[in-house]
Design a protein around this motif. Structure first.
Motif, PDB file in Angstrom:
ATOM      1  N   ALA A   8       0.838  -1.204   0.000  1.00  0.00           N
ATOM      2  CA  ALA A   8       0.000   0.000   0.000  1.00  0.00           C
ATOM      3  C   ALA A   8       0.870   1.250   0.000  1.00  0.00           C
ATOM      4  N   ILE A   9       1.944   1.216   0.785  1.00  0.00           N
ATOM      5  CA  ILE A   9       2.845   2.368   0.844  1.00  0.00           C
ATOM      6  C   ILE A   9       3.450   2.632  -0.522  1.00  0.00           C
ATOM      7  N   ALA A  10       3.913   1.546  -1.159  1.00  0.00           N
ATOM      8  CA  ALA A  10       4.548   1.717  -2.465  1.00  0.00           C
ATOM      9  C   ALA A  10       3.573   2.339  -3.452  1.00  0.00           C
ATOM     10  N   THR A  11       2.338   1.870  -3.420  1.00  0.00           N
ATOM     11  CA  THR A  11       1.325   2.396  -4.329  1.00  0.00           C
ATOM     12  C   THR A  11       1.046   3.861  -4.031  1.00  0.00           C
ATOM     13  N   LEU A  12       0.865   4.162  -2.760  1.00  0.00           N
ATOM     14  CA  LEU A  12       0.560   5.537  -2.375  1.00  0.00           C
ATOM     15  C   LEU A  12       1.718   6.471  -2.688  1.00  0.00           C
ATOM     16  N   SER A  13       2.944   5.978  -2.459  1.00  0.00           N
ATOM     17  CA  SER A  13       4.108   6.806  -2.757  1.00  0.00           C
ATOM     18  C   SER A  13       4.131   7.158  -4.235  1.00  0.00           C
ATOM     19  N   SER A  14       3.837   6.157  -5.074  1.00  0.00           N
ATOM     20  CA  SER A  14       3.831   6.413  -6.502  1.00  0.00           C
ATOM     21  C   SER A  14       2.765   7.431  -6.861  1.00  0.00           C
ATOM     22  N   LEU A  15       1.589   7.269  -6.270  1.00  0.00           N
ATOM     23  CA  LEU A  15       0.494   8.192  -6.558  1.00  0.00           C
ATOM     24  C   LEU A  15       0.839   9.594  -6.085  1.00  0.00           C
ATOM     25  N   SER A  16       1.465   9.687  -4.900  1.00  0.00           N
ATOM     26  CA  SER A  16       1.848  10.996  -4.376  1.00  0.00           C
ATOM     27  C   SER A  16       2.804  11.678  -5.338  1.00  0.00           C
ATOM     28  N   PHE A  17       3.774  10.906  -5.847  1.00  0.00           N
ATOM     29  CA  PHE A  17       4.760  11.486  -6.745  1.00  0.00           C
ATOM     30  C   PHE A  17       4.077  11.983  -8.013  1.00  0.00           C
ATOM     31  N   LEU A  18       3.163  11.143  -8.540  1.00  0.00           N
ATOM     32  CA  LEU A  18       2.453  11.557  -9.746  1.00  0.00           C
ATOM     33  C   LEU A  18       1.676  12.832  -9.513  1.00  0.00           C
ATOM     34  N   ALA A  19       1.023  12.868  -8.346  1.00  0.00           N
ATOM     35  CA  ALA A  19       0.205  14.034  -8.051  1.00  0.00           C
ATOM     36  C   ALA A  19       1.056  15.290  -7.995  1.00  0.00           C
ATOM     37  N   GLN A  20       2.283  15.153  -7.440  1.00  0.00           N
ATOM     38  CA  GLN A  20       3.116  16.330  -7.279  1.00  0.00           C
ATOM     39  C   GLN A  20       3.716  16.799  -8.594  1.00  0.00           C
ATOM     40  N   THR A  21       3.815  15.889  -9.560  1.00  0.00           N
ATOM     41  CA  THR A  21       4.469  16.279 -10.800  1.00  0.00           C
ATOM     42  C   THR A  21       3.496  16.396 -11.961  1.00  0.00           C
ATOM     43  N   THR A  22       2.216  16.136 -11.714  1.00  0.00           N
ATOM     44  CA  THR A  22       1.223  16.268 -12.760  1.00  0.00           C
ATOM     45  C   THR A  22       0.945  17.742 -13.025  1.00  0.00           C
ATOM     46  N   PRO A  23       0.841  18.160 -14.303  1.00  0.00           N
ATOM     47  CA  PRO A  23       0.494  19.553 -14.575  1.00  0.00           C
ATOM     48  C   PRO A  23      -0.747  19.961 -13.791  1.00  0.00           C
TER      49      PRO A  23
ATOM     50  N   ASN B 200       6.727   9.215   5.368  1.00  0.00           N
ATOM     51  CA  ASN B 200       6.016  10.331   5.985  1.00  0.00           C
ATOM     52  C   ASN B 200       4.911  10.870   5.093  1.00  0.00           C
ATOM     53  N   ALA B 201       5.008  10.636   3.762  1.00  0.00           N
ATOM     54  CA  ALA B 201       3.976  11.151   2.861  1.00  0.00           C
ATOM     55  C   ALA B 201       2.631  10.458   3.069  1.00  0.00           C
ATOM     56  N   ARG B 202       2.632   9.256   3.653  1.00  0.00           N
ATOM     57  CA  ARG B 202       1.357   8.593   3.932  1.00  0.00           C
ATOM     58  C   ARG B 202       0.550   9.408   4.948  1.00  0.00           C
ATOM     59  N   TYR B 203       1.259   9.976   5.909  1.00  0.00           N
ATOM     60  CA  TYR B 203       0.583  10.708   6.982  1.00  0.00           C
ATOM     61  C   TYR B 203       0.615  12.221   6.758  1.00  0.00           C
ATOM     62  N   MET B 209       8.699  17.990   5.365  1.00  0.00           N
ATOM     63  CA  MET B 209       9.756  17.051   5.748  1.00  0.00           C
ATOM     64  C   MET B 209      10.420  16.452   4.507  1.00  0.00           C
ATOM     65  N   PRO B 210      11.755  16.537   4.431  1.00  0.00           N
ATOM     66  CA  PRO B 210      12.443  15.929   3.290  1.00  0.00           C
ATOM     67  C   PRO B 210      12.400  14.402   3.364  1.00  0.00           C
ATOM     68  N   VAL B 211      12.648  13.782   2.220  1.00  0.00           N
ATOM     69  CA  VAL B 211      12.717  12.320   2.157  1.00  0.00           C
ATOM     70  C   VAL B 211      14.165  11.952   1.846  1.00  0.00           C
ATOM     71  N   TYR B 212      14.838  11.379   2.824  1.00  0.00           N
ATOM     72  CA  TYR B 212      16.253  11.045   2.668  1.00  0.00           C
ATOM     73  C   TYR B 212      16.401   9.698   1.973  1.00  0.00           C
ATOM     74  N   GLY B 213      17.628   9.401   1.644  1.00  0.00           N
ATOM     75  CA  GLY B 213      17.917   8.094   1.065  1.00  0.00           C
ATOM     76  C   GLY B 213      18.333   8.181  -0.384  1.00  0.00           C
ATOM     77  N   ASP B 214      19.549   8.639  -0.661  1.00  0.00           N
ATOM     78  CA  ASP B 214      20.105   8.597  -2.012  1.00  0.00           C
ATOM     79  C   ASP B 214      21.619   8.702  -1.888  1.00  0.00           C
ATOM     80  N   GLU B 215      22.283   9.278  -2.876  1.00  0.00           N
ATOM     81  CA  GLU B 215      23.744   9.191  -2.884  1.00  0.00           C
ATOM     82  C   GLU B 215      24.415  10.013  -1.776  1.00  0.00           C
ATOM     83  N   ALA B 216      23.790  11.066  -1.292  1.00  0.00           N
ATOM     84  CA  ALA B 216      24.427  11.886  -0.256  1.00  0.00           C
ATOM     85  C   ALA B 216      24.044  11.436   1.153  1.00  0.00           C
ATOM     86  N   PHE B 217      22.858  10.921   1.293  1.00  0.00           N
ATOM     87  CA  PHE B 217      22.402  10.459   2.603  1.00  0.00           C
ATOM     88  C   PHE B 217      21.940   9.013   2.482  1.00  0.00           C
TER      89      PHE B 217
END
Lengths: 124, 240
Positions: A8-23, B200-203, B209-217
């Motif tokens: 569920a997290i993976a799905t929501l994360s993907s949706l969140s990203f889409l939402a943030q980058t959608t025109p 954190n984006a779920r809640y 809040m930034p999301v860490y976890g890539d080449e620098a962190f």
């Protein structure tokens, strides 16, 4: 339970990203700066944001100062915005925003940051 | 990390795949509290400031400053009940800025009577994230050595104290925009902190809040996430 949660997290994360980058959802560079960057660098970019407190080991960079900003090319600023301070030997208090913002938004922020520096000697 | 009877009951029900407020499952007294609490919550129009359904939707950045309070659809997963009841009677600032702004100060928040706080608290504690599993984080004090390691995770591996005030050996230090952890142990449930740190984006999809976890962190490992959650929920637990 945990597998279901992670899916569920993976799905929501993907949706969140889409939402943030959608025109329509993409923010202007000033909106992103005021929301994410100003908490440390201040709305005017001078480094006087509300999280700039004496007890922290390093203060936020003054983005309006030629002395500071002349050290950084556009690609270096994009790299710092995307991955955080340590990627350019800056302090770890500068976090990564590449997981929050799209590449277009990061590029817009870079141009916005560049424009904050108006002194003689600021990179053009 | 104080566990309470109602909280444990609600979480247990969720673990069994049932809704916490399902009629006939809670005891009559507990169910009455939940029902009364919901009525008080609605009468006071709390939903004008608090999102009560989730997971929360991301809003355009320009609209986020209109959010006046934290989402509460997972309140029963997040809070310790004892702390919540006390806070509802005597609200005190949790962060040092007005919610969603960069302005120093605190929002005005209605204070409830003891009876109202008990009912609203019962209602809020019935609201749990059904996808969150429980008993992931150890509920034990940290040794000095492990506490030192956890503090390094908080201040070095990722720099949580840039936004979150915490009680260091040199006194309370940290930024303003995140909620303070000076009494994190009284306020927060370790399992919820563990899950929030994973995404954190779920809640809070509309937070800063930034999301860490890539080449620098480096991202936290699972063991580090559990330790960090245990650490945060140990801070100020004894009221220091």
């Amino acid at each position: 339970m945990k597998t279901k949660y992670n899916l569920a997290i993976a799905t929501l994360s993907s949706l969140s990203f889409l939402a943030q980058t959608t025109p329509g959802f993409a923010a202007t560079p000033k909106e992103n700066f005021d929301w994410y960057c100003a908490q440390c660098h201040g709305v005017d970019g001078t480094g006087n944001g509300i999280n700039s407190v004496d007890e922290l080991p390093v203060g936020p960079m003054n983005l309006t100062a030629a002395k500071e900003m002349s050290k950084f090319t556009g690609p270096m600023i994009i790299k710092t915005l995307t991955h955080g301070g340590p990627v350019n030997t800056l302090d770890s208090l500068m976090p990564p925003w590449g997981n929050r913002l799209s590449t277009d938004e990061i590029e817009g922020l870079m141009n916005y940051v560049r424009a904050l520096c108006k002194e003689d000697g600021c990179p053009k | 990390m104080k566990r309470t009877k109602l909280f444990g009951l609600a979480k247990g029900l969720i673990g069994a795949g049932m809704l916490a407020v399902a009629g006939g499952v809670l005891s009559p007294a507990a169910l009455a509290g939940v029902t009364e609490g919901k009525q008080i919550f609605d009468a006071k129009a709390c939903e004008n400031c608090h999102q009560m359904t989730g997971p929360s939707e991301p809003l355009p950045v320009a609209q986020r400053s209109k959010i006046k309070g934290p989402p509460l659809w997972f309140a029963g997963s997040k809070f310790n009940e004892d702390w919540l009841l006390t806070w509802l009677e005597s609200p005190t600032p949790i962060r040092r800025v007005k919610y969603g702004t960069l302005v120093k100060g605190a929002n005005d928040h209605v204070a409830l009577s003891t009876a109202e706080a008990a009912d609203v608290g019962a209602y809020l504690m019935s609201l749990v994230d059904a996808e969150m599993s429980i008993d992931e984080v150890v509920d034990e004090p940290l040794s000095r050595r492990v506490e030192f390691k956890a503090e390094k995770l908080f201040t070095k591996k990722q720099v949580c104290f840039g936004c979150h005030e915490y009680p260091s050996s040199r006194g309370n230090i940290g930024g303003f925009t995140g909620p303070s952890f000076t009494t994190g142990g009284q306020r927060l449930n370790g399992d919820w902190v563990y899950f929030m740190l994973q995404d954190n984006a779920r809640y809070y999809p509309n937070g800063r809040m930034p999301v860490y976890g890539d080449e620098a962190f480096e991202a936290y490992t699972d063991d580090e996430l559990r330790l960090l959650a245990q650490y945060i929920t140990s801070l100020g637990e004894d009221g220091e």
